[in-house]
Design a protein around this motif. Structure first.
Motif, PDB file in Angstrom:
ATOM      1  N   LEU A  33       0.823  -1.224   0.000  1.00 49.28           N
ATOM      2  CA  LEU A  33       0.000   0.000   0.000  1.00 49.28           C
ATOM      3  C   LEU A  33       0.852   1.268   0.000  1.00 49.28           C
ATOM      4  O   LEU A  33       0.363   2.355  -0.308  1.00 49.28           O
ATOM      5  CB  LEU A  33      -0.933   0.001   1.207  1.00 49.28           C
ATOM      6  N   ASP A  34       2.122   1.123   0.331  1.00 48.44           N
ATOM      7  CA  ASP A  34       3.035   2.282   0.253  1.00 48.44           C
ATOM      8  C   ASP A  34       3.389   2.601  -1.194  1.00 48.44           C
ATOM      9  O   ASP A  34       3.905   3.680  -1.495  1.00 48.44           O
ATOM     10  CB  ASP A  34       4.352   1.977   1.001  1.00 48.44           C
ATOM     11  N   GLU A  35       3.173   1.663  -2.074  1.00 45.25           N
ATOM     12  CA  GLU A  35       3.521   1.853  -3.489  1.00 45.25           C
ATOM     13  C   GLU A  35       2.342   2.504  -4.227  1.00 45.25           C
ATOM     14  O   GLU A  35       1.210   2.018  -4.116  1.00 45.25           O
ATOM     15  CB  GLU A  35       3.797   0.494  -4.159  1.00 45.25           C
ATOM     16  N   PRO A  36       2.613   3.560  -5.018  1.00 48.42           N
ATOM     17  CA  PRO A  36       1.502   4.181  -5.759  1.00 48.42           C
ATOM     18  C   PRO A  36       0.754   3.166  -6.635  1.00 48.42           C
ATOM     19  O   PRO A  36      -0.481   3.185  -6.709  1.00 48.42           O
ATOM     20  CB  PRO A  36       2.196   5.244  -6.614  1.00 48.42           C
ATOM     21  N   PHE A  37       1.504   2.243  -7.249  1.00 48.41           N
ATOM     22  CA  PHE A  37       0.835   1.247  -8.103  1.00 48.41           C
ATOM     23  C   PHE A  37      -0.024   0.303  -7.247  1.00 48.41           C
ATOM     24  O   PHE A  37      -1.097  -0.128  -7.664  1.00 48.41           O
ATOM     25  CB  PHE A  37       1.871   0.466  -8.919  1.00 48.41           C
ATOM     26  N   GLY A  38       0.444   0.026  -6.033  1.00 44.87           N
ATOM     27  CA  GLY A  38      -0.338  -0.806  -5.115  1.00 44.87           C
ATOM     28  C   GLY A  38      -1.656  -0.117  -4.758  1.00 44.87           C
ATOM     29  O   GLY A  38      -2.711  -0.758  -4.712  1.00 44.87           O
ATOM     30  N   ARG A  39      -1.587   1.182  -4.534  1.00 45.68           N
ATOM     31  CA  ARG A  39      -2.812   1.911  -4.186  1.00 45.68           C
ATOM     32  C   ARG A  39      -3.777   1.946  -5.371  1.00 45.68           C
ATOM     33  O   ARG A  39      -4.992   1.894  -5.216  1.00 45.68           O
ATOM     34  CB  ARG A  39      -2.462   3.329  -3.723  1.00 45.68           C
ATOM     35  N   GLN A  40      -3.185   1.991  -6.564  1.00 48.12           N
ATOM     36  CA  GLN A  40      -4.007   1.946  -7.785  1.00 48.12           C
ATOM     37  C   GLN A  40      -4.759   0.596  -7.865  1.00 48.12           C
ATOM     38  O   GLN A  40      -5.935   0.558  -8.196  1.00 48.12           O
ATOM     39  CB  GLN A  40      -3.065   2.073  -8.979  1.00 48.12           C
ATOM     40  N   ILE A  41      -4.050  -0.474  -7.545  1.00 45.26           N
ATOM     41  CA  ILE A  41      -4.697  -1.794  -7.555  1.00 45.26           C
ATOM     42  C   ILE A  41      -5.793  -1.848  -6.482  1.00 45.26           C
ATOM     43  O   ILE A  41      -6.890  -2.370  -6.702  1.00 45.26           O
ATOM     44  CB  ILE A  41      -3.662  -2.934  -7.315  1.00 45.26           C
ATOM     45  N   HIS A  42      -5.498  -1.247  -5.325  1.00 52.60           N
ATOM     46  CA  HIS A  42      -6.473  -1.233  -4.224  1.00 52.60           C
ATOM     47  C   HIS A  42      -7.763  -0.554  -4.688  1.00 52.60           C
ATOM     48  O   HIS A  42      -8.871  -1.053  -4.456  1.00 52.60           O
ATOM     49  CB  HIS A  42      -5.857  -0.510  -3.023  1.00 52.60           C
ATOM     50  N   LYS A  43      -7.593   0.574  -5.369  1.00 48.81           N
ATOM     51  CA  LYS A  43      -8.751   1.337  -5.848  1.00 48.81           C
ATOM     52  C   LYS A  43      -9.541   0.506  -6.864  1.00 48.81           C
ATOM     53  O   LYS A  43     -10.766   0.426  -6.832  1.00 48.81           O
ATOM     54  CB  LYS A  43      -8.223   2.625  -6.505  1.00 48.81           C
ATOM     55  N   ARG A  44      -8.804  -0.131  -7.753  1.00 46.94           N
ATOM     56  CA  ARG A  44      -9.413  -0.929  -8.821  1.00 46.94           C
ATOM     57  C   ARG A  44     -10.226  -2.085  -8.223  1.00 46.94           C
ATOM     58  O   ARG A  44     -11.366  -2.346  -8.625  1.00 46.94           O
ATOM     59  CB  ARG A  44      -8.268  -1.466  -9.687  1.00 46.94           C
ATOM     60  N   ILE A  45      -9.640  -2.748  -7.249  1.00 49.80           N
ATOM     61  CA  ILE A  45     -10.302  -3.901  -6.641  1.00 49.80           C
ATOM     62  C   ILE A  45     -11.513  -3.445  -5.824  1.00 49.80           C
ATOM     63  O   ILE A  45     -12.581  -4.060  -5.881  1.00 49.80           O
ATOM     64  CB  ILE A  45      -9.289  -4.697  -5.783  1.00 49.80           C
ATOM     65  N   SER A  46     -11.369  -2.353  -5.104  1.00 46.83           N
ATOM     66  CA  SER A  46     -12.493  -1.843  -4.316  1.00 46.83           C
ATOM     67  C   SER A  46     -13.652  -1.463  -5.221  1.00 46.83           C
ATOM     68  O   SER A  46     -14.818  -1.704  -4.892  1.00 46.83           O
ATOM     69  CB  SER A  46     -12.079  -0.616  -3.500  1.00 46.83           C
ATOM     70  N   SER A  47     -13.324  -0.910  -6.405  1.00 42.42           N
ATOM     71  CA  SER A  47     -14.397  -0.492  -7.318  1.00 42.42           C
ATOM     72  C   SER A  47     -15.141  -1.694  -7.892  1.00 42.42           C
ATOM     73  O   SER A  47     -16.224  -1.565  -8.434  1.00 42.42           O
ATOM     74  CB  SER A  47     -13.835   0.375  -8.450  1.00 42.42           C
ATOM     75  N   LEU A  48     -14.555  -2.883  -7.759  1.00 40.98           N
ATOM     76  CA  LEU A  48     -15.232  -4.100  -8.226  1.00 40.98           C
ATOM     77  C   LEU A  48     -16.094  -4.709  -7.122  1.00 40.98           C
ATOM     78  O   LEU A  48     -16.646  -5.800  -7.273  1.00 40.98           O
ATOM     79  CB  LEU A  48     -14.194  -5.136  -8.704  1.00 40.98           C
ATOM     80  N   GLY A  49     -16.191  -4.010  -6.008  1.00 41.70           N
ATOM     81  CA  GLY A  49     -17.056  -4.480  -4.921  1.00 41.70           C
ATOM     82  C   GLY A  49     -16.367  -5.472  -3.994  1.00 41.70           C
ATOM     83  O   GLY A  49     -17.023  -6.119  -3.190  1.00 41.70           O
ATOM     84  N   ILE A  50     -15.057  -5.579  -4.102  1.00 44.73           N
ATOM     85  CA  ILE A  50     -14.330  -6.482  -3.204  1.00 44.73           C
ATOM     86  C   ILE A  50     -13.652  -5.630  -2.136  1.00 44.73           C
ATOM     87  O   ILE A  50     -13.048  -4.604  -2.456  1.00 44.73           O
ATOM     88  CB  ILE A  50     -13.249  -7.281  -3.966  1.00 44.73           C
ATOM     89  N   GLU A  51     -13.788  -6.050  -0.873  1.00 46.70           N
ATOM     90  CA  GLU A  51     -13.158  -5.264   0.193  1.00 46.70           C
ATOM     91  C   GLU A  51     -11.818  -5.884   0.576  1.00 46.70           C
ATOM     92  O   GLU A  51     -11.775  -6.943   1.200  1.00 46.70           O
ATOM     93  CB  GLU A  51     -14.081  -5.224   1.412  1.00 46.70           C
ATOM     94  N   PRO A  52     -10.709  -5.242   0.196  1.00 46.25           N
ATOM     95  CA  PRO A  52      -9.407  -5.820   0.535  1.00 46.25           C
ATOM     96  C   PRO A  52      -9.118  -5.723   2.038  1.00 46.25           C
ATOM     97  O   PRO A  52      -9.585  -4.807   2.704  1.00 46.25           O
ATOM     98  CB  PRO A  52      -8.417  -4.959  -0.251  1.00 46.25           C
TER      99      PRO A  52
END
Ligand code: SF4
Length: 361
Positions: A33-52
């Motif tokens: 989550l410290d990585e900008p690309f990691g946060r991008q993945i987090h956002k992408r996954i959350s937008s799919l309705g999955i709670e990481p």
């Protein structure tokens, strides 16, 4: 391919597609989550309705279930977003497929009963995605060979398209390599969700390949992947010129693992017919031919994962080969290998005279 007729994506393309994989559990390490690309993945996954779930430490723990079956089931339903260790920046050669391999992830959500990852990745088969991908891509520049064409393989430890909707890692890789002269990004898939990649400029520096097999092998042994007809439709979309709505990519077919199943000549002849129908227009096409093999380690893991498999892994019907490091693998006997190789090379030469066979193994 041999026919010069061009047309837009055919009704065959409307064939049933594999469902997008939605992991039941998504884990993030704090470092990811410290990585900008990691946060991008987090956002992408959350937008799919999955709670990481964000883990308390950077270690993945509690991955094992009560028994082997439960461990397998849980792991195949888990996506972990982590940072690749520093060792991931020391690239290894990967002949004959490419000059170098790099990894955007390790693990795959599909259930192929012969999966080659069984012998190479340790522990429960969780899919681990690397949040520090930008650094991994930047690092590949050090491995470009000045004045020489350099190829990079991204599919040694994962199926990048199978997780692309969750990560965007393949798109990031395409964006990187399209700017690198004299390079080629190579990836291979058994999935079919290629639409998001069709409009991406790639400057011909990316060669997607579809992993194909005879229909009966695909149906019996390749759980969780796209159907053969869907993969053929995906191959067609990737190869079609952009003016016809395709991706305009140079493409490849990886025929693997080739197996002398009963009636193999007919089964594989039918597959060549289907490839010919999917690519009934001129395109830049390569073939890679890989016969089935297994190691003692992969057999042990695979029979644990798939105890009822119909996959033949009988040492008595194989030839044992030992490499210079003492590693053992079991391949088909010489006569069988020669017959298979001759058949495949002759079919390709007659059906796809402009295509290149990159290797047989
Ligand atoms: S798609 Fe490839 S990596 Fe995934 S399970 Fe099948 S063989 Fe293994």
């Amino acid at each position: 391919m041999t026919n010069t007729q061009t047309e837009t994506i055919s009704p065959a393309a409307a064939a049933k597609t594999a469902r997008l994989w939605m992991p039941k559990r998504v884990l993030f390490t704090p470092a990811a989550l410290d990585e900008p690309f990691g946060r991008q993945i987090h956002k992408r996954i959350s937008s799919l309705g999955i709670e990481p779930v964000v883990l308390p430490s950077n270690r993945l723990t509690n991955l094992r279930g009560a028994d082997e079956r439960e461990t397998y089931r849980n792991a195949k339903n888990t996506l972990a977003v982590v940072t690749a260790p520093p060792g991931a920046l020391r690239l290894q050669p990967i002949p004959p497929s490419a000059d170098w391999q790099f990894h955007l992830a390790e693990g795959c959500p599909a259930h192929c009963q012969y999966c080659y990852l069984a012998g190479s990745l340790q522990g429960p088969p969780v899919t681990r995605v690397f949040a520090n991908l930008p650094a991994i891509l930047e690092n590949t520049i050090r491995y470009e060979q000045p004045g020489r064409f350099t190829t990079f393989e991204a599919s040694c430890y994962t199926d990048p398209l199978g997780i692309e909707h969750l990560t965007g890692s393949l798109e990031a890789s395409i964006r990187h390599f399209r700017q690198r002269e004299n390079t080629q990004l190579r990836w291979v898939t058994k999935f079919d969700h290629v639409e998001p990649l069709l409009g991406l400029p790639h400057h011909g520096r990316v060669r997607p390949r579809l992993s194909l097999n005879a229909e009966i092998v695909t149906r019996r042994l390749e759980g969780g992947t796209a159907s053969l007809s869907s993969r053929l439709a995906a191959l067609r979309k990737l190869a079609l010129p952009t003016v016809l709505g395709g991706g305009g990519y140079p493409v490849g077919v990886v025929l693997a693992p080739i197996m002398p199943i009963p009636g193999w000549q007919e089964a594989y002849t039918q597959l060549f017919d289907q490839i010919g129908q999917a690519l009934d227009f001129p395109c830049d096409l390569t073939f890679e031919l890989i016969s089935h093999r297994f190691t003692p380690g992969s057999k042990e893991v695979l029979t644990g994962w798939y105890p009822n498999t119909s996959l033949e892994m009988d040492e008595a019907r194989r030839v044992k080969k030992t490499n210079k490091f003492g590693g053992v693998k079991y391949v088909y006997p010489g006569d069988q290998m020669r017959a298979l190789r001759q058949f495949f090379e002759a079919k390709i030469a007659s059906r796809f005279p402009d295509a290149r066979v990159l290797y047989w193994t």
